[in-house]
Design a protein around this motif. Structure first.
Motif, PDB file in Angstrom:
ATOM      1  N   LEU A  15     -10.467  -2.839  41.141  1.00  7.45           N
ATOM      2  CA  LEU A  15     -10.599  -2.274  42.477  1.00  7.45           C
ATOM      3  C   LEU A  15      -9.479  -1.240  42.686  1.00  7.45           C
ATOM      4  O   LEU A  15      -8.560  -1.155  41.869  1.00  7.45           O
ATOM      5  N   PRO A  16      -9.520  -0.458  43.756  1.00  9.59           N
ATOM      6  CA  PRO A  16      -8.508   0.589  43.957  1.00  9.59           C
ATOM      7  C   PRO A  16      -7.066   0.083  43.910  1.00  9.59           C
ATOM      8  O   PRO A  16      -6.186   0.780  43.402  1.00  9.59           O
ATOM      9  N   THR A  17      -6.809  -1.113  44.429  1.00 10.83           N
ATOM     10  CA  THR A  17      -5.421  -1.589  44.512  1.00 10.83           C
ATOM     11  C   THR A  17      -5.159  -2.859  43.713  1.00 10.83           C
ATOM     12  O   THR A  17      -4.043  -3.365  43.721  1.00 10.83           O
ATOM     13  N   LYS A  18      -6.174  -3.402  43.025  1.00 12.17           N
ATOM     14  CA  LYS A  18      -5.954  -4.663  42.310  1.00 12.17           C
ATOM     15  C   LYS A  18      -7.026  -4.880  41.260  1.00 12.17           C
ATOM     16  O   LYS A  18      -8.128  -4.326  41.328  1.00 12.17           O
ATOM     17  N   LYS A  19      -6.665  -5.676  40.287  1.00 13.70           N
ATOM     18  CA  LYS A  19      -7.603  -6.076  39.239  1.00 13.70           C
ATOM     19  C   LYS A  19      -8.005  -7.534  39.488  1.00 13.70           C
ATOM     20  O   LYS A  19      -7.149  -8.403  39.657  1.00 13.70           O
ATOM     21  N   ILE A  20      -9.306  -7.789  39.495  1.00 17.54           N
ATOM     22  CA  ILE A  20      -9.841  -9.134  39.731  1.00 17.54           C
ATOM     23  C   ILE A  20     -10.402  -9.670  38.421  1.00 17.54           C
ATOM     24  O   ILE A  20     -11.176  -8.990  37.738  1.00 17.54           O
ATOM     25  N   THR A  21     -10.019 -10.881  38.072  1.00 17.89           N
ATOM     26  CA  THR A  21     -10.548 -11.543  36.879  1.00 17.89           C
ATOM     27  C   THR A  21     -11.112 -12.905  37.281  1.00 17.89           C
ATOM     28  O   THR A  21     -10.448 -13.670  37.994  1.00 17.89           O
ATOM     29  N   VAL A  22     -12.318 -13.182  36.830  1.00 20.76           N
ATOM     30  CA  VAL A  22     -12.969 -14.472  37.101  1.00 20.76           C
ATOM     31  C   VAL A  22     -13.151 -15.204  35.773  1.00 20.76           C
ATOM     32  O   VAL A  22     -13.650 -14.633  34.805  1.00 20.76           O
ATOM     33  N   GLU A  23     -12.726 -16.465  35.722  1.00 19.57           N
ATOM     34  CA  GLU A  23     -12.886 -17.287  34.525  1.00 19.57           C
ATOM     35  C   GLU A  23     -13.560 -18.608  34.902  1.00 19.57           C
ATOM     36  O   GLU A  23     -13.229 -19.211  35.929  1.00 19.57           O
ATOM     37  N   VAL A  24     -14.502 -19.032  34.069  1.00 21.46           N
ATOM     38  CA  VAL A  24     -15.183 -20.317  34.261  1.00 21.46           C
ATOM     39  C   VAL A  24     -15.208 -21.046  32.922  1.00 21.46           C
ATOM     40  O   VAL A  24     -15.601 -20.458  31.910  1.00 21.46           O
ATOM     41  N   LYS A  25     -14.786 -22.290  32.904  1.00 19.63           N
ATOM     42  CA  LYS A  25     -14.904 -23.095  31.687  1.00 19.63           C
ATOM     43  C   LYS A  25     -15.409 -24.487  32.058  1.00 19.63           C
ATOM     44  O   LYS A  25     -15.175 -24.967  33.174  1.00 19.63           O
ATOM     45  N   SER A  26     -16.109 -25.105  31.144  1.00 19.24           N
ATOM     46  CA  SER A  26     -16.679 -26.422  31.440  1.00 19.24           C
ATOM     47  C   SER A  26     -16.631 -27.320  30.215  1.00 19.24           C
ATOM     48  O   SER A  26     -16.691 -26.848  29.079  1.00 19.24           O
ATOM     49  N   LEU A  27     -16.507 -28.608  30.480  1.00 22.05           N
ATOM     50  CA  LEU A  27     -16.550 -29.648  29.459  1.00 22.05           C
ATOM     51  C   LEU A  27     -17.560 -30.693  29.905  1.00 22.05           C
ATOM     52  O   LEU A  27     -18.084 -30.644  31.023  1.00 22.05           O
ATOM     53  N   ASN A  28     -17.829 -31.667  29.044  1.00 19.61           N
ATOM     54  CA  ASN A  28     -18.839 -32.670  29.394  1.00 19.61           C
ATOM     55  C   ASN A  28     -18.311 -33.640  30.448  1.00 19.61           C
ATOM     56  O   ASN A  28     -17.117 -33.949  30.506  1.00 19.61           O
ATOM     57  N   SER A  29     -19.220 -34.112  31.273  1.00 19.97           N
ATOM     58  CA  SER A  29     -18.895 -35.066  32.330  1.00 19.97           C
ATOM     59  C   SER A  29     -20.182 -35.758  32.767  1.00 19.97           C
ATOM     60  O   SER A  29     -21.271 -35.207  32.609  1.00 19.97           O
ATOM     61  N   LYS A  30     -20.064 -36.957  33.313  1.00 18.11           N
ATOM     62  CA  LYS A  30     -21.248 -37.686  33.756  1.00 18.11           C
ATOM     63  C   LYS A  30     -21.931 -36.985  34.929  1.00 18.11           C
ATOM     64  O   LYS A  30     -23.135 -37.062  35.099  1.00 18.11           O
ATOM     65  N   GLY A  31     -21.131 -36.337  35.767  1.00 14.64           N
ATOM     66  CA  GLY A  31     -21.697 -35.638  36.923  1.00 14.64           C
ATOM     67  C   GLY A  31     -21.081 -34.258  37.047  1.00 14.64           C
ATOM     68  O   GLY A  31     -20.626 -33.681  36.060  1.00 14.64           O
ATOM     69  N   LEU A  32     -21.051 -33.736  38.265  1.00 17.59           N
ATOM     70  CA  LEU A  32     -20.432 -32.442  38.520  1.00 17.59           C
ATOM     71  C   LEU A  32     -19.021 -32.671  39.041  1.00 17.59           C
ATOM     72  O   LEU A  32     -18.819 -33.267  40.092  1.00 17.59           O
ATOM     73  N   ASP A  33     -18.036 -32.211  38.278  1.00 19.81           N
ATOM     74  CA  ASP A  33     -16.630 -32.309  38.668  1.00 19.81           C
ATOM     75  C   ASP A  33     -16.096 -30.877  38.724  1.00 19.81           C
ATOM     76  O   ASP A  33     -15.721 -30.299  37.702  1.00 19.81           O
ATOM     77  N   LEU A  34     -16.080 -30.302  39.928  1.00 21.20           N
ATOM     78  CA  LEU A  34     -15.796 -28.879  40.096  1.00 21.20           C
ATOM     79  C   LEU A  34     -14.410 -28.661  40.693  1.00 21.20           C
ATOM     80  O   LEU A  34     -14.079 -29.190  41.756  1.00 21.20           O
ATOM     81  N   ASN A  35     -13.599 -27.877  39.993  1.00 23.71           N
ATOM     82  CA  ASN A  35     -12.269 -27.507  40.464  1.00 23.71           C
ATOM     83  C   ASN A  35     -12.233 -25.990  40.651  1.00 23.71           C
ATOM     84  O   ASN A  35     -12.485 -25.238  39.711  1.00 23.71           O
ATOM     85  N   VAL A  36     -11.924 -25.537  41.886  1.00 26.38           N
ATOM     86  CA  VAL A  36     -11.917 -24.110  42.211  1.00 26.38           C
ATOM     87  C   VAL A  36     -10.495 -23.677  42.575  1.00 26.38           C
ATOM     88  O   VAL A  36      -9.847 -24.290  43.422  1.00 26.38           O
ATOM     89  N   ARG A  37     -10.040 -22.616  41.921  1.00 26.15           N
ATOM     90  CA  ARG A  37      -8.725 -22.033  42.234  1.00 26.15           C
ATOM     91  C   ARG A  37      -8.911 -20.552  42.573  1.00 26.15           C
ATOM     92  O   ARG A  37      -9.574 -19.835  41.820  1.00 26.15           O
ATOM     93  N   MET A  38      -8.314 -20.131  43.693  1.00 28.93           N
ATOM     94  CA  MET A  38      -8.435 -18.738  44.093  1.00 28.93           C
ATOM     95  C   MET A  38      -7.305 -18.405  45.063  1.00 28.93           C
ATOM     96  O   MET A  38      -6.714 -19.318  45.666  1.00 28.93           O
ATOM     97  N   PRO A  39      -6.984 -17.130  45.232  1.00 28.30           N
ATOM     98  CA  PRO A  39      -5.956 -16.742  46.209  1.00 28.30           C
ATOM     99  C   PRO A  39      -6.366 -17.158  47.615  1.00 28.30           C
ATOM    100  O   PRO A  39      -7.551 -17.244  47.940  1.00 28.30           O
ATOM    101  N   SER A  40      -5.370 -17.395  48.456  1.00 28.89           N
ATOM    102  CA  SER A  40      -5.653 -17.843  49.824  1.00 28.89           C
ATOM    103  C   SER A  40      -6.496 -16.837  50.593  1.00 28.89           C
ATOM    104  O   SER A  40      -7.220 -17.200  51.521  1.00 28.89           O
ATOM    105  N   LEU A  41      -6.406 -15.555  50.208  1.00 24.15           N
ATOM    106  CA  LEU A  41      -7.191 -14.517  50.864  1.00 24.15           C
ATOM    107  C   LEU A  41      -8.685 -14.840  50.850  1.00 24.15           C
ATOM    108  O   LEU A  41      -9.398 -14.555  51.815  1.00 24.15           O
ATOM    109  N   TYR A  42      -9.170 -15.464  49.753  1.00 21.63           N
ATOM    110  CA  TYR A  42     -10.611 -15.710  49.588  1.00 21.63           C
ATOM    111  C   TYR A  42     -11.000 -17.164  49.876  1.00 21.63           C
ATOM    112  O   TYR A  42     -12.122 -17.554  49.605  1.00 21.63           O
TER     113      TYR A  42
END
Length: 286
Positions: A15-42
């Motif tokens: 973007l004009p003033t910043k670079k945004i990078t999105v990463e997603v990784k997953s391993l096996n699990s019995k159900g959905l175990d979702l951990n989200v990390r992002m800047p407080s802005l979003y």
């Protein structure tokens, strides 16, 4: 085609003033175990993001992160000038002989001398960020499909091996039955007693029926076919494959307990070994 729960996806955007990078990784699990990390802005977008991710990825231990790297010369953090001036005035009363430079150095180390202006989400920026979020999710889905292809080849190999070992037991069955008959006949002979041949034949048939493994072989064959059928289905089916392997294990164990034949028991052990390898990999299937 099956998918693995293991995967990784990444996408970037300048973007004009910043670079945004999105990463997603997953391993096996019995159900959905979702951990989200992002800047407080979003942060206010997190709930919608969680729904978006869970819809796409369905199951697994998933780590999702948005990283922001500032590329602008300006920064949102600024010197709190009134606070700094206030500190200098107070310090001058304590250190009357100190010069302005020394007083400044002491003042800027005091609390609240820096302030960060809170940014607001730019709708246009967020629309562009959404495109790389989708790209990262598509990348991890492609990764999962590639891993799924490898798993499918592994399953086909192991199922084929179990079927071959099962057929080998069929070839041994006449020899096994004859060995049991001979062993019982020898035992009767060693007792040196007169035996009613008709009664002996009846008892022998009853005994052999208890050791018959025909039903187990038929059921195991059906389970093998059902496993492959489920493997080629269009839905996420890791749990179903796990249930089928449990049923396969029951039939193989019963065959082992009934076999009463050394070579057949070796084949049963080999079937169990192949099944354990399948069970380990099934845990990775979506």
């Amino acid at each position: 085609m099956i998918q693995s729960m293991t995967g990784f996806g990444k996408a970037s955007l300048q973007l004009p003033t910043k670079k945004i990078t999105v990463e997603v990784k997953s391993l096996n699990s019995k159900g959905l175990d979702l951990n989200v990390r992002m800047p407080s802005l979003y942060r206010e977008m997190e709930l919608g993001l969680r729904t978006q991710i869970s819809t796409k990825l369905e199951r697994g231990k998933i780590d999702f992160a948005i990283y922001v790297e500032s590329t602008a010369e300006q920064t949102s953090t600024k010197v709190n000038v009134p606070v700094v001036k206030g500190y200098i005035a107070q310090l001058r009363e304590v250190y009357a002989d100190a010069d302005e430079t020394e007083l400044m150095k002491m003042a800027v180390r005091m609390p609240d001398t820096l302030k960060t202006e809170r940014e607001e989400i730019d709708e246009n920026d967020w629309e562009q960020i959404q495109t790389i979020i989708e790209e990262a999710l598509q990348n991890i889905l492609s990764f999962r499909k590639d891993e799924g292809e490898s798993l499918e080849k592994e399953f086909n190999l192991r199922i084929g091996n179990i079927r071959q070992y099962m057929n080998d037991t069929l070839a041994l069955d006449p020899e096994r039955i004859q060995a049991i008959k001979d062993r019982l006949q020898t035992a009767i002979s060693e007792l040196q007693v007169n035996v009613d041949e008709n009664r002996f034949e009846q008892e022998l048939i009853y005994y052999l029926e208890k050791l018959d493994i025909t039903e187990e072989k038929v059921r195991l064959g059906n389970h093998l076919d059902y496993f492959l059928e489920t493997l080629n289905g269009n839905e996420a089916n890791g749990r179903k494959l796990g249930f089928i392997t449990q049923e396969m294990g029951r039939e193989i164990n019963t065959m082992g307990s009934k076999s009463n034949h050394a070579q057949m028991q070796k084949l049963v052990v080999m079937m169990k070994d192949e099944l354990e390898k399948i069970k380990e990999q099934v845990l990775n299937v979506l």
